[in-house]
Design an enzyme around this catalytic site. Structure first.
Site, PDB file in Angstrom:
ATOM      1  N   THR A   1      17.028   3.095  48.063  1.00  0.00           N
ATOM      2  CA  THR A   1      17.679   1.764  48.009  1.00  0.00           C
ATOM      3  C   THR A   1      19.199   2.002  48.089  1.00  0.00           C
ATOM      4  O   THR A   1      19.968   0.886  47.606  1.00  0.00           O
ATOM      5  CB  THR A   1      17.238   1.475  46.593  1.00  0.00           C
ATOM      6  OG1 THR A   1      17.514   2.515  45.725  1.00  0.00           O
ATOM      7  CG2 THR A   1      15.836   1.102  46.520  1.00  0.00           C
TER       8      THR A   1
ATOM      9  N   LYS B   1      21.618 -11.064  41.180  1.00  0.00           N
ATOM     10  CA  LYS B   1      20.720 -10.209  41.739  1.00  0.00           C
ATOM     11  C   LYS B   1      19.635  -9.475  40.685  1.00  0.00           C
ATOM     12  O   LYS B   1      20.006  -9.211  39.562  1.00  0.00           O
ATOM     13  CB  LYS B   1      21.196  -9.107  42.675  1.00  0.00           C
ATOM     14  CG  LYS B   1      22.048  -9.544  43.747  1.00  0.00           C
ATOM     15  CD  LYS B   1      22.547  -8.423  44.559  1.00  0.00           C
ATOM     16  CE  LYS B   1      23.809  -7.834  43.865  1.00  0.00           C
ATOM     17  NZ  LYS B   1      24.275  -6.935  44.708  1.00  0.00           N
TER      18      LYS B   1
ATOM     19  N   GLY C   1      22.732   1.660  49.021  1.00  0.00           N
ATOM     20  CA  GLY C   1      23.360   0.770  50.073  1.00  0.00           C
ATOM     21  C   GLY C   1      22.561  -0.805  50.150  1.00  0.00           C
ATOM     22  O   GLY C   1      23.155  -1.544  50.901  1.00  0.00           O
ATOM     23  N   THR C   2      21.916  -0.868  49.009  1.00  0.00           N
ATOM     24  CA  THR C   2      21.257  -2.243  49.083  1.00  0.00           C
ATOM     25  C   THR C   2      22.143  -3.547  48.779  1.00  0.00           C
ATOM     26  O   THR C   2      22.085  -4.432  49.594  1.00  0.00           O
ATOM     27  CB  THR C   2      20.335  -2.394  48.075  1.00  0.00           C
ATOM     28  OG1 THR C   2      19.193  -1.172  48.068  1.00  0.00           O
ATOM     29  CG2 THR C   2      19.271  -3.520  47.820  1.00  0.00           C
ATOM     30  N   GLY C   3      23.144  -3.283  47.881  1.00  0.00           N
ATOM     31  CA  GLY C   3      24.126  -4.377  47.588  1.00  0.00           C
ATOM     32  C   GLY C   3      24.840  -4.604  48.712  1.00  0.00           C
ATOM     33  O   GLY C   3      25.172  -5.531  49.198  1.00  0.00           O
ATOM     34  N   CYS C   4      25.392  -3.495  49.454  1.00  0.00           N
ATOM     35  CA  CYS C   4      26.079  -3.492  50.436  1.00  0.00           C
ATOM     36  C   CYS C   4      25.762  -4.333  51.475  1.00  0.00           C
ATOM     37  O   CYS C   4      26.194  -5.144  52.386  1.00  0.00           O
ATOM     38  CB  CYS C   4      27.002  -2.270  51.157  1.00  0.00           C
ATOM     39  SG  CYS C   4      27.351  -1.097  49.772  1.00  0.00           S
TER      40      CYS C   4
HETATM   41  C1  LIG Z   1      31.803   3.264  49.276  1.00  0.00           C
HETATM   42  C2  LIG Z   1      30.791   2.723  48.334  1.00  0.00           C
HETATM   43  N1  LIG Z   1      30.537   1.538  48.403  1.00  0.00           N
HETATM   44  C3  LIG Z   1      29.630   1.006  47.539  1.00  0.00           C
HETATM   45  C4  LIG Z   1      28.629   1.707  46.659  1.00  0.00           C
HETATM   46  C5  LIG Z   1      27.806   1.192  46.119  1.00  0.00           C
HETATM   47  O1  LIG Z   1      26.217   1.453  46.590  1.00  0.00           O
HETATM   48  P1  LIG Z   1      25.145   1.916  45.779  1.00  0.00           P
HETATM   49  O2  LIG Z   1      24.887   0.988  44.757  1.00  0.00           O
HETATM   50  O3  LIG Z   1      23.803   1.678  46.622  1.00  0.00           O
HETATM   51  O4  LIG Z   1      25.466   3.400  45.355  1.00  0.00           O
HETATM   52  C6  LIG Z   1      28.766   3.060  47.137  1.00  0.00           C
HETATM   53  N2  LIG Z   1      27.885   3.968  46.551  1.00  0.00           N
HETATM   54  N3  LIG Z   1      29.860   3.532  47.899  1.00  0.00           N
END
Ligand SMILES: Cc1ncc(COP(=O)(O)O)c(N)n1
Length: 555
Positions: free
Chosen positions: A262, A190, A264-267
Site C-alpha cells: 500500500t 479517505k 504510495g496509495t495516497g500519492c
Molecule cells: C516523498 C513522499 N511523499 C509521500 C509519501 C507518503 O506516502 P505513504 O503514506 O505511502 O508513505 C512518502 N512516503 N514519501
C-alpha cells in the site's frame, strides 16, 4: 459508414512533491500514474528523501527559492490542465508554491488537488507541524479538492479548532463538511483506515436520502455476479471514501483489500484525480475513477522490498500479477479489463443507441439496420466459437465453446423473430449487404483467433458477450426505477431488452465470465501477454461502439 477511433489527447499535469528513492510514493508514484493514465507528467521536487519500503532514512529539503524556480520554469512554458501537491515539507516551501501559483494564474488556477501529506505510512514526519497553518490558509483556497486520510483529517480538524477522532463513517460526514469550510471547493475524506460495513451505509442512506452512494465493488455496474457479497466471512469490511462538495455528499464504497502493498496509495489516488480533472471530469466521476484505479493498484501488486511495498501504479499498462479471484473480488481480471478502458466501455454499454432503444424512441430503420447487421455478425461470432473449440485441448473447454455456439444460434433465432415481427423475411436477411463495421468486427475476431492462442480469442469474444449482458441488465434495472426514462410497456423493443436481461442470455454471460477468470488463474499471463489481451479487449469494445455508431449514423 465508418468506425471512428478517436485518439485520446495527452493533457499536461504537474506534481509538486517529494522524491521517494524507492519509487513507491512521491514524485515517482505520481509520474508513473500520470503516464499510465495517458497524461504528460511534469514535476517540481520539494525535497529528496532517502527512503525504502521499510521507512524514511533521511530528508533533504530543497531551498524554497529553487522550488519556486522549478515551478516558474514549467508555468512559463507549459499549459497545465491540472496540478497536484504532495509532500511540501515546510512552511516556506508551502508558501512559495501557493504564492507562485497565485501570481501566475490569479483566480484561474487549473484544477489543483492538494494531498495534505503530513506523515508517511512508516510514521515519519513529512510536513513540519508549523506548516499546517500555511497549507490551510494559503494553499487550500486555491484547491479544487483536498484528499486527507484519517490522521491528516484529524490533524487539520484540530488545527481548525474542532479536534475530532474519526472512528466511523458517521464521524466522517460532519468532519468532511467542516474541512470544506477551510476554503477548498471539495474534500475527499479517505476512509482507508476506518473499517465500515454495509449496515452503516444503509442506515446513512435511510437517514440522509440526499447522500449519493457509489458502489465500486463492480465495474460492469449492473452485473450482480461481479458484486461483492459482504456476507462472505472473508470479506473484511468495506472502505468508504466521502466526497463533500458545497451542495452534495457522495460515498464511494468498495471492499477492503488485505495487503501490505500500500506504499504510495495516497500519492497514486491524488495523481489519478488530477488526471481525471485534467480531462474535464467532474468531481464524482474523477473520484470514482481514481478510487477504483488505486484499489486495482493494490489488488494487482506483487511484493517489492522487505517492508510495505508499493501498489502497482501502472496496472492500466503493465499488470504485475493477475489477481486471484476471491470471494471479496470474484472477477478480478474482468474488472481490470473493464477499468482499463472504462470510457470506451461506457461509450459502448451506455451508447445513445441503447438509450433510445430503452426509451422506445429509436427510429425503426436504425433498429432494423442494426438487427440485420447483428444477424450477419453473429455468423462470424459463431464461427469464432467453433474456432475456439478447435483450439481447445480439454473436453470441458470444447464443451464451453460449443455450448456458447448453441447460445449464439439461439440469439440468431431471436433476430429472425424480430425481423419476422417487422415484416422482414429470412431471405431478405440473408441478402442484406454487410456493412463495413460488421466486416471490420467479424473479421477482426476471426483474425485474432487465427493468429493468437485461445486466450486471445476468448478476449476478442468477451466484449460482445459481456457488454450485451450489461446493457440488458442496465435497461431492466433502470426500468424498475420510479418515473424511469426506460419504458418497457409499449416499447417496440421490449422483447430485445427482455431477451438480453433474461435468464438464458445471463447464463451465457456467467459462463463467459468464468472462462475468462479461470483462464487467467490456470495460466497466469506475462505482462506482455496480458497487454495483448488488454489491447484485444479494448479494440473489440471500440468495434462494438462502432457497430452502434453505424446503426445510428443512418439518420
Ligand atoms: C516523498 C513522499 N511523499 C509521500 C509519501 C507518503 O506516502 P505513504 O503514506 O505511502 O508513505 C512518502 N512516503 N514519501
Amino acid at each position: 459508414m465508418t468506425v471512428t477511433v478517436k485518439e485520446p489527447s495527452q493533457p499536461s499535469v504537474l506534481t509538486i512533491a517529494g522524491s521517494d528513492s524507492s519509487g513507491g510514493a512521491g514524485i515517482q508514484a505520481d509520474l508513473k500514474t500520470f503516464t499510465a493514465l495517458g497524461c504528460y507528467g511534469t514535476s517540481v521536487i520539494t525535497a529528496l528523501t532517502a527512503q525504502n519500503t521499510t521507512g524514511v532514512q533521511g530528508i533533504h529539503p530543497c531551498p524554497p527559492e529553487f522550488v519556486k524556480q522549478q515551478l516558474q520554469s514549467i508555468l512559463d512554458d507549459i499549459e497545465l490542465k491540472a496540478i497536484k501537491t504532495g509532500m511540501l515539507h515546510d512552511a516556506s516551501i508551502t508558501h512559495v508554491v501557493a504564492e507562485t501559483l497565485k501570481a501566475h494564474y490569479g483566480a484561474a488556477v487549473p484544477p489543483l488537488v492538494v494531498d495534505p501529506v503530513c506523515v508517511s505510512t512508516s510514521g515519519h514526519t513529512l510536513l513540519q507541524p508549523e506548516a499546517v497553518a500555511t497549507l490551510v490558509s494559503e494553499l487550500f483556497p486555491l484547491a479544487a479538492l483536498i484528499t486527507p486520510n484519517k490522521s491528516e483529517a484529524e490533524l487539520l480538524l484540530s488545527h481548525c479548532g474542532s479536534p475530532t477522532k474519526l472512528e466511523s463513517v458517521q464521524d466522517m460526514l460532519p468532519a468532511a463538511k467542516k474541512l470544506l469550510s477551510s476554503g477548498c471547493k471539495a474534500v475527499l475524506l479517505k476512509g482507508g483506515h476506518i473499517t465500515a460495513n454495509m449496515n452503516e451505509v444503509k442506515s446513512i442512506s435511510a437517514a440522509h436520502p440526499e447522500i449519493h452512494v457509489v458502489h465500486e465493488g463492480l465495474l460492469g455496474e449492473n452485473m450482480e455476479i461481479l458484486q461483492v457479497s459482504e456476507e462472505d466471512p472473508s470479506v473484511k469490511g468495506l472502505v468508504i471514501d466521502v466526497l463533500q462538495q458545497a451542495d452534495s455528499t457522495t460515498l464511494f464504497v468498495q471492499p477492503h483489500v488485505e495487503s501490505s502493498s500500500t506504499h504510495g496509495t495516497g500519492c497514486t489516488l491524488s495523481s489519478a484525480l488530477a488526471c481525471a480533472l485534467a480531462r474535464g471530469k467532474d468531481f464524482v466521476e474523477a473520484t470514482r475513477m481514481a478510487t477504483v484505479y488505486t484499489h486495482l493498484g493494490i489488488e494487482t501488486a506483487t511484493p517489492i522490498g522487505r517492508g510495505h511495498g508499493p501498489l502497482n501504479h501502472i496496472h492500466s499498462i503493465v499488470i504485475r500479477s493477475v489477481p486471484q479471484p476471491t470471494p471479496s473480488v470474484p472477477h478480478p481480471l474482468t474488472r481490470v479489463l473493464i477499468e482499463s478502458c472504462r470510457e470506451t466501455w461506457k461509450a459502448y454499454v451506455q451508447h445513445e443507441f441503447v438509450k433510445q432503444l430503452g426509451q422506445g424512441i429509436l427510429a425503426r430503420e436504425c433498429f432494423l439496420h442494426f438487427i440485420k447487421q447483428d444477424y450477419l455478425y453473429l455468423r462470424y461470432y459463431a464461427r469464432a466459437y467453433a474456432l475456439l473449440a478447435a483450439k481447445s485441448s480439454t473436453f470441458s473447454s470444447i464443451q464451453a465453446a460449443t455450448g456458447t455456439i448453441i447460445n449464439v444460434l439461439n440469439e440468431v433465432s431471436m433476430h429472425r423473430d424480430y425481423c419476422a415481427q417487422w415484416g422482414i423475411t429470412e431471405d431478405e436477411l440473408k441478402a442484406t449487404p454487410e456493412s463495413p463495421a460488421t466486416t471490420a468486427y467479424g473479421a477482426f475476431i476471426l483474425d485474432t483467433g487465427l493468429q493468437g492462442d485461445s486466450a486471445r480469442l476468448i478476449m476478442a469474444l468477451a466484449a460482445c458477450l459481456l457488454g450485451y449482458g450489461e446493457v440488458g441488465l442496465w435497461l431492466k434495472k433502470e426500468a424498475a426505477q420510479p418515473n424511469s426514462w426506460v419504458k418497457l410497456e409499449g416499447n417496440p423493443y421490449q422483447k430485445w431488452i427482455d431477451d438480453y436481461s433474461g435468464e438464458v442470455y445471463q447464463k451465457a454471460v456467467k459462463l463467459g465470465l468464468a472462462t475468462i477468470e479461470v483462464m487467467a488463474v490456470a495460466d497466469p499471463p506475462s505482462s506482455v501477454r496480458f497487454q495483448e489481451w488488454q489491447s484485444t479487449w479494448e479494440r473489440c469494445v471500440r468495434l462494438e461502439k462502432g457497430f452502434w455508431d453505424m446503426s445510428l449514423g443512418l439518420l
